[in-house]
Enzyme design. Sequence first.
Site, PDB file in Angstrom:
ATOM      1  N   CYS A   1       0.108   3.976   2.564  1.00  9.34           N
ATOM      2  CA  CYS A   1       0.484   3.536   3.919  1.00  9.34           C
ATOM      3  C   CYS A   1       1.957   3.804   4.170  1.00  9.34           C
ATOM      4  O   CYS A   1       2.345   4.291   5.230  1.00  9.34           O
ATOM      5  CB  CYS A   1       0.254   2.035   4.090  1.00  9.34           C
TER       6      CYS A   1
ATOM      7  N   CYS B   1       0.844  -1.205   0.000  1.00 14.22           N
ATOM      8  CA  CYS B   1       0.000   0.000   0.000  1.00 14.22           C
ATOM      9  C   CYS B   1       0.878   1.254   0.000  1.00 14.22           C
ATOM     10  O   CYS B   1       1.493   1.581   1.017  1.00 14.22           O
ATOM     11  CB  CYS B   1      -0.924  -0.049   1.215  1.00 14.22           C
TER      12      CYS B   1
END
Lengths: 312, 109
Positions: free
Chosen positions: B37, B34
């Site tokens: 993230c 991700c």
Amino acid sequence: MDADYQLIIVGGGPAGLSAGLYAARARLKALLIEKGAAGGQVLTTDRVDNYPGFPDGISGFELIDTMTAHVDRFGLEKRFAEVVRLDLQGQVKTLFLDNGEQLRAQTVILATGARPRNLDIPGEKEFAGRGVSYCATCDGPFYRDQEIAVVGGGNTAIQEAIHLTRFAARVTVIHRRDELRATKVLQEKAFANDRIDFIWDTRVQAIEGDEDGVTGLHLLGKDGTGSTLPVTGIFILIGVIPNNEMLPLDQLESDEAGFILTDTEMATATSGVYAAGDIRSKRFRQIINAAGEGANAELSAEQYLAGQAEHT
Amino acid sequence: MASDKVLHVNDSDFDTTVVGNALPCLVDFWAPWCGPCKAIGPVIDELADEFDGQIQITKMNVDDNPATPGKFGIRAIPTLILFKDGDVVDKITGAVGKTQLIDLINKAL
């Protein structure tokens, strides 16, 4: 009133980082301000296959990480903060930060970018993060073996629909027109993928769900036919809107959608202020454009600074 | 620089480290695939240093730990959940700015 910096760059995506690279190499006293996740929209891209120099493609995060390492090598000053307001008039521009601090700069490059557009339909806000997503790379793996939908017909929508077939049992692309805007290579891939279905000439009217999240969509065809599509996830990839809330639009010129107008050298209507990347009013929003515009904006700022120095 | 004040938690020590912590805890649910993230990682590290002693900042990799994200109905990351005395105070989904994260943390202070 003296300026703290010769140049302040607002935004740390490809445009801001490219401007920062040029500024650091020009040894300007420059600062790049980023509010949180440096990289902006690129981060949500699973794979960048159209940025020259990376023949095998590169993930959005890696590309930004590489660009960040590049500016760090030349010692660009960076800071995590949110610019809440700017006063761009006069020779010294003032940037107001969320902590009450004020920074003054002789020139400013606006590289604040854009963010995904919402559908603005019932259920969208309610189920955000519980079936409604704007980032296939982030959330795709939560939909393993499930049936999901992608809304949109551009490059982002089609690229991410293809990406999502790595997880989902079935991906239905819902598009309001009868043909895709996405580039041909992506169209060919999508049409050849037997896990992708298309629903043409159709809009999503509402998102339904229960306490566990999304359960289905209400669709309305161009011909007036209503239908429902049972899905557990909907990825909304229908273009972008400008991150312009903090910008003094009365001191700049913007288009109808709120993107900032510049000349071909990235100069805005206010002297000493430049715009680059997705925040700029333009036809095509690509990483390579953003990077090029960032470099161009910095060179324009340098030239402006040189002119100012001559007058003093 | 990664902060040494950020604790990595997993399904088996979540109850003791987060739920049972005397300090409020912020849990950053993330995964290596991700981008957003990973991009907020440096912000999380700065917050861990700035709020040291007031709040415990933790991270949980959702790939390695499916039980806890499932329990909290997480279907999007990054999701940040703030706990105080074992209860959920509030949560944020998406890569938001540092200011919004400070606003979130302040809800438990």
